[in-house]
Design a protein around this motif. Structure first.
Motif, mmCIF file in Angstrom:
data_model
loop_
_atom_site.group_PDB
_atom_site.id
_atom_site.type_symbol
_atom_site.label_atom_id
_atom_site.label_comp_id
_atom_site.label_asym_id
_atom_site.label_seq_id
_atom_site.Cartn_x
_atom_site.Cartn_y
_atom_site.Cartn_z
ATOM 1 N N LEU A 1 0.847 -1.186 -0.003
ATOM 2 C CA LEU A 1 0.019 0.044 -0.106
ATOM 3 C C LEU A 1 0.765 1.242 0.098
ATOM 4 O O LEU A 1 1.811 1.271 0.698
ATOM 5 C CB LEU A 1 -0.867 -0.064 1.260
ATOM 6 N N ALA A 2 0.437 2.203 -0.841
ATOM 7 C CA ALA A 2 1.152 3.601 -0.718
ATOM 8 C C ALA A 2 0.229 4.630 -0.774
ATOM 9 O O ALA A 2 -0.837 4.447 -1.494
ATOM 10 C CB ALA A 2 2.090 3.736 -2.051
ATOM 11 N N THR A 3 0.287 5.805 -0.189
ATOM 12 C CA THR A 3 -0.316 7.231 -0.263
ATOM 13 C C THR A 3 0.285 8.053 -1.050
ATOM 14 O O THR A 3 1.577 8.372 -1.081
ATOM 15 C CB THR A 3 -0.783 7.623 0.978
ATOM 16 N N LEU A 4 -0.512 8.587 -2.090
ATOM 17 C CA LEU A 4 -0.018 9.778 -3.102
ATOM 18 C C LEU A 4 0.504 11.242 -2.077
ATOM 19 O O LEU A 4 0.117 11.466 -1.151
ATOM 20 C CB LEU A 4 -1.169 10.283 -3.889
ATOM 21 N N PRO A 5 1.478 11.670 -2.424
ATOM 22 C CA PRO A 5 1.655 13.241 -2.017
ATOM 23 C C PRO A 5 0.718 13.858 -2.655
ATOM 24 O O PRO A 5 0.209 13.629 -3.882
ATOM 25 C CB PRO A 5 3.188 13.310 -2.427
ATOM 26 N N PRO A 6 0.439 15.133 -2.213
ATOM 27 C CA PRO A 6 -0.880 16.014 -2.434
ATOM 28 C C PRO A 6 -0.416 16.927 -3.775
ATOM 29 O O PRO A 6 -0.457 17.971 -3.864
ATOM 30 C CB PRO A 6 -1.169 16.731 -1.396
ATOM 31 N N ASP A 7 0.191 16.142 -4.901
ATOM 32 C CA ASP A 7 0.603 16.773 -6.146
ATOM 33 C C ASP A 7 -0.188 16.771 -7.214
ATOM 34 O O ASP A 7 0.376 17.204 -8.496
ATOM 35 C CB ASP A 7 1.987 16.466 -6.416
ATOM 36 N N GLY A 8 -1.336 16.015 -7.356
ATOM 37 C CA GLY A 8 -2.190 15.791 -8.670
ATOM 38 C C GLY A 8 -1.775 14.625 -9.512
ATOM 39 O O GLY A 8 -1.040 13.864 -8.850
ATOM 40 N N THR A 9 -2.053 14.790 -10.670
ATOM 41 C CA THR A 9 -2.217 13.360 -11.588
ATOM 42 C C THR A 9 -0.898 13.015 -11.973
ATOM 43 O O THR A 9 -0.305 11.815 -11.884
ATOM 44 C CB THR A 9 -2.955 13.733 -12.945
ATOM 45 N N ARG A 10 0.222 14.064 -12.124
ATOM 46 C CA ARG A 10 1.458 13.760 -12.527
ATOM 47 C C ARG A 10 2.299 12.863 -11.475
ATOM 48 O O ARG A 10 2.935 11.976 -11.634
ATOM 49 C CB ARG A 10 2.363 14.875 -12.875
ATOM 50 N N SER A 11 2.048 13.182 -10.102
ATOM 51 C CA SER A 11 2.495 12.432 -9.262
ATOM 52 C C SER A 11 1.815 11.006 -9.045
ATOM 53 O O SER A 11 2.578 10.192 -8.646
ATOM 54 C CB SER A 11 2.361 13.277 -7.691
ATOM 55 N N ALA A 12 0.648 10.836 -9.162
ATOM 56 C CA ALA A 12 -0.071 9.779 -9.380
ATOM 57 C C ALA A 12 0.786 8.699 -10.300
ATOM 58 O O ALA A 12 1.005 7.520 -9.945
ATOM 59 C CB ALA A 12 -1.575 9.944 -9.588
ATOM 60 N N ALA A 13 0.862 9.106 -11.517
ATOM 61 C CA ALA A 13 1.570 8.398 -12.334
ATOM 62 C C ALA A 13 2.925 7.874 -11.951
ATOM 63 O O ALA A 13 3.555 6.669 -12.085
ATOM 64 C CB ALA A 13 1.448 8.919 -13.806
ATOM 65 N N THR A 14 3.749 8.889 -11.245
ATOM 66 C CA THR A 14 5.082 8.662 -10.792
ATOM 67 C C THR A 14 4.994 7.621 -9.825
ATOM 68 O O THR A 14 5.868 6.706 -9.654
ATOM 69 C CB THR A 14 5.651 9.905 -10.366
ATOM 70 N N ASP B 1 -8.543 16.630 -13.332
ATOM 71 C CA ASP B 1 -7.450 17.231 -12.401
ATOM 72 C C ASP B 1 -8.192 17.989 -11.517
ATOM 73 O O ASP B 1 -7.572 18.478 -10.505
ATOM 74 C CB ASP B 1 -6.386 18.026 -13.068
ATOM 75 N N MET B 2 -9.514 18.507 -11.626
ATOM 76 C CA MET B 2 -9.893 19.733 -10.853
ATOM 77 C C MET B 2 -11.562 19.149 -10.490
ATOM 78 O O MET B 2 -12.173 18.363 -11.134
ATOM 79 C CB MET B 2 -10.176 20.961 -11.470
ATOM 80 N N GLU C 1 -7.297 11.221 -9.288
ATOM 81 C CA GLU C 1 -6.039 10.525 -9.550
ATOM 82 C C GLU C 1 -5.946 9.539 -10.252
ATOM 83 O O GLU C 1 -4.759 8.837 -10.443
ATOM 84 C CB GLU C 1 -5.670 10.099 -8.049
ATOM 85 N N GLY C 2 -7.225 8.710 -10.520
ATOM 86 C CA GLY C 2 -7.101 7.190 -11.173
ATOM 87 C C GLY C 2 -6.452 7.242 -12.399
ATOM 88 O O GLY C 2 -5.744 6.327 -12.928
#
Length: 703
Positions: A479-492, A615-616, A639-640
């Motif tokens: 399990l991992a949780t995203l940093p609050p940076d948007g979709t680009r961070s999600a893909a990363t 994104d919004m 984020e999906g």
């Protein structure tokens, strides 16, 4: 008299009365006027002045007893202890000032003129504190004169005064500094006010008492459910009126050097129904006059205990005349000068203490009860006892002020163990969440979850397992949780996870989403319902939130074929009346973080359709309705699309399960987030129970 006996004697006294009693212990006897002079001279020009009612409360307490003719004396068994505390708390200079006031009062008033033995005893007492050598000379001279020619002072008076002065001298000898107690790891701190009887039933036995300048402390043990042979060392600390939060924490650390966690406990007045008993656990604390500073460092062990299934069974609620069993909920705690929305607890004490604890590197936790009465305090005591006894450890600080960071991957879990290469290879399923509340829900449905790190990867993971379809087989899940940076961070993050866990076959997006209200005649989507992206993700890219240009779909990415098949099997079992995910929902919904906000007993419905990703946040009702009509989208999230793209790029499949927490309009609030995150996590666990350990799991093409 022992400090334990003193504790019993002062029980029930209002704030500041004990300090007044320490001053009243100086004279041999006192009248109401001298007690008033003590309060006026020493307790009016202070940050929190003592009211005049404190005088009456002290005179009517067990600390003081009436001796006739309007005179009172401090219980002789308590006097020496109080004198010693007067010096330790206020210094020798304060003792001299009280003695000077006694001398002046004796000289200028007729309070004791009719009682020459008392009048001389008062003078000698004052003189012994101001000039001990002169007092000794006077006593010897008067004793000799009485033996030769006779005076109003009899032999018994001299014997009594000699004994009194000797005891007084012994009491005022500099006391050795108290030995620091090394085995205390938890402090339960209560705010100033009438003695908080929630302290009575938390610990099994009091081993020691400490009277500090800012605190009155009882030291004891709370049994451990995890390690029955060794309890948790706990100090129960009642804060003195006017003491600053920084000083309170400083004194606790100095006195208890192994202290790791401070729990702030107490009660507050009810907002509405005074007979509705509640236990309120802080999900975040906001300190500072501007309300902009959230306090980090909530205690991970206590959070895990409060969120786990053991607490409801462990609490033994006290029986009282109301018969009420409290509900347990979470809330944000803010200071008195901050803007408070409905459901937020305004509390001057908790933000100050938690901020001071964080500044010293301690973890913290807050448990308050309502209404502000004895039964509520007893309920807080019962909850605290269960909470501490079921906690595995103390002192691990979470980096976020929100206790939903129980499963956070962003940072400072000191218990995280580097994962071995074999453990990394064992992980076949990845789950990515965007919010702490989502991560908390997923972690709660995992078995044997623990923090995990990979060398060279800054992400903080949680490694656990869930049952698979084959007997004896379990899926290892990361399990991992995203940093609050948007979709680009999600893909990363999806790409990074695949690199750190090369055995991954699948990445699941699990969490909350905004539902789209359906037209008349269509299946209704309700808060808490589950949406499975069986028809893929419709990626709308960057869109506006108002009635501007229409969103343009950038593509529809199909999900994992094996999980689609697993979902069809769950759909078939649902038609037959078997819904295994509901067992998980019902079990965990008793936890405060996941409680359903309303009283609706209906179970969540599962919807299968496409989910839109943007994104919004879309707050335009017209655009949402058009999306639902044109693209058959039943929910929106943010984020999906990025996570799915990252998974596909690394050759992994993806899947998405969402719980409906709002409808993305003006009625949006956070109240349903916990329950919606739980329903999605519970369904994900059931999906994986149908997911085969082997099979052709290939990355889909984007169409």
């Amino acid at each position: 008299m022992t400090t334990g006996a003193l504790t019993e004697a002062i029980r029930g006294l209002p704030p500041g009365a004990v300090d007044l009693a320490r001053h009243a212990a100086v004279p041999v006897a006192l009248d109401a006027r001298f007690l008033n002079l003590l309060r006026v001279n020493f307790f009016v020009d202070i940050p929190v002045p003592l009211p005049y009612e404190t005088e009456a409360a002290l005179l009517l307490s067990p600390v003081v007893r009436e001796i006739g003719e309007g005179l009172y004396e401090v219980d002789p068994a308590l006097r020496n202890t109080l004198l010693s505390e007067l010096v330790s708390e206020f210094g020798g200079d304060r003792l001299g000032r009280v003695a000077a006031l006694l001398e002046q009062y004796t000289d200028r008033s007729a309070a004791w003129h009719a009682l020459p033995e008392l009048e001389n005893a008062q003078r000698l007492t004052a003189l012994s504190l101001l000039d001990p050598e002169r007092a000794h000379e006077w006593l010897q001279r008067e004793k000799e004169a009485s033996a030769e020619v006779g005076t109003a002072l009899g032999h018994s008076w001299f014997v009594a005064m000699e004994n009194r002065l000797l005891q007084q001298q012994t009491a005022l000898l500099p006391a050795p500094p108290p030995t620091a107690i090394p085995w205390i790891t938890v402090a339960i701190v209560t705010e100033p006010g009438p003695p908080n009887d929630l302290l009575d039933d938390v610990i099994d036995e009091v081993f020691d008492y400490r009277f500090l300048r800012s605190l009155k402390c009882q030291v004891g043990v709370i049994p451990s459910e995890i390690d029955p042979d060794h309890g948790h060392g706990v100090v129960l600390a009642a804060v003195n009126e006017g003491a600053s939060a920084d000083r309170v924490v400083d004194e606790l650390i100095r006195e208890f050097p192994e202290l790791r966690t401070i729990i702030v406990a107490g009660t507050f007045p009810a907002d509405s129904d005074p007979e509705a008993y509640e236990i309120v656990v802080a999900r975040r604390v906001v300190a500072g006059s501007e309300g902009m500073s959230q306090v980090p460092g909530i205690d991970y062990g206590l959070l895990s205990a409060a969120s786990g299934p053991a607490i409801p069974a462990a609490v033994v609620w006290p029986a009282h005349e109301t018969g009420a069993v409290p509900t347990v909920r979470t809330a944000t705690f803010v200071g008195p000068n901050q803007f408070a929305e409905p459901g937020v607890v305004v509390d001057r004490f908790s933000p100050a203490i938690t901020a001071a604890a964080d500044a010293q590197g301690l973890s913290w936790f807050v448990v308050q009860g309502t209404p502000n009465d004895g039964p509520a305090r007893a309920c807080v005591a019962a909850y605290l006892r269960a909470l501490v006894s079921t906690a595995g450890s103390f002192g691990d600080r979470l980096p976020s002020p929100d206790p939903e960071w129980a499963a956070s991957t962003t940072g400072a879990l000191s218990t995280a163990d580097p994962v071995s290469p074999r453990s990394a290879l064992d992980a076949t399923v990845g789950i990515i969440t965007a919010l702490p509340v989502e991560a908390h829900a997923v972690r709660s449905v995992l078995d044997d979850a623990r923090p995990t790190m990979i060398a060279g990867d800054p992400t903080r993971y949680v490694l656990g397992s869930v049952p698979g379809p084959e007997p004896g087989h379990e899926h290892t899940v990361v399990l991992a949780t995203l940093p609050p940076d948007g979709t680009r961070s999600a893909a990363t993050l999806a790409t990074t996870m695949a690199r750190s866990f090369p055995g991954l076959r699948l990445v699941i997006i699990c969490g909350i989403a905004a539902g789209i209200r359906r037209s008349a005649g269509e299946e209704e989507i309700r808060l808490g319902d589950i949406v499975v992206a069986t028809d893929g993700i419709v990626d709308f890219g960057h869109t506006r939130t108002a009635d501007g240009p229409e969103p343009r779909p950038l593509g529809r990415t199909p999900p994992s074929t094996l999980l689609l098949a697993a979902d069809r099997r769950l759909q078939a079992s649902e038609a037959a009346g078997a819904m295994p995910w509901l067992e998980t929902v019902h079990r965990l919904a008793a936890i405060p973080s996941f409680m359903r906000p309303d009283s609706d007993a209906d179970d969540p419905t599962v919807h299968r359709a496409a989910i839109g990703s943007t994104d919004m946040l879309l707050r335009s009702s017209r655009i949402r309705a058009e999306l639902a009509r044109q693209y058959e989208v039943v929910a929106l999230e943010m984020e999906g699309a990025g996570i799915a793209a990252g998974a596909v790029r690394t050759g992994r499949s993806w899947f998405m399960v969402r719980g409906i927490s709002d409808f993305g309009d003006d009625s949006k609030s956070d109240s349903w987030q916990g329950y919606a995150a739980l329903t999605a996590a519970a369904y994900t666990r059931s999906l994986l129970a149908e997911y085969p350990a082997q099979g052709p799991e290939r990355a889909p093409n984007v169409r």
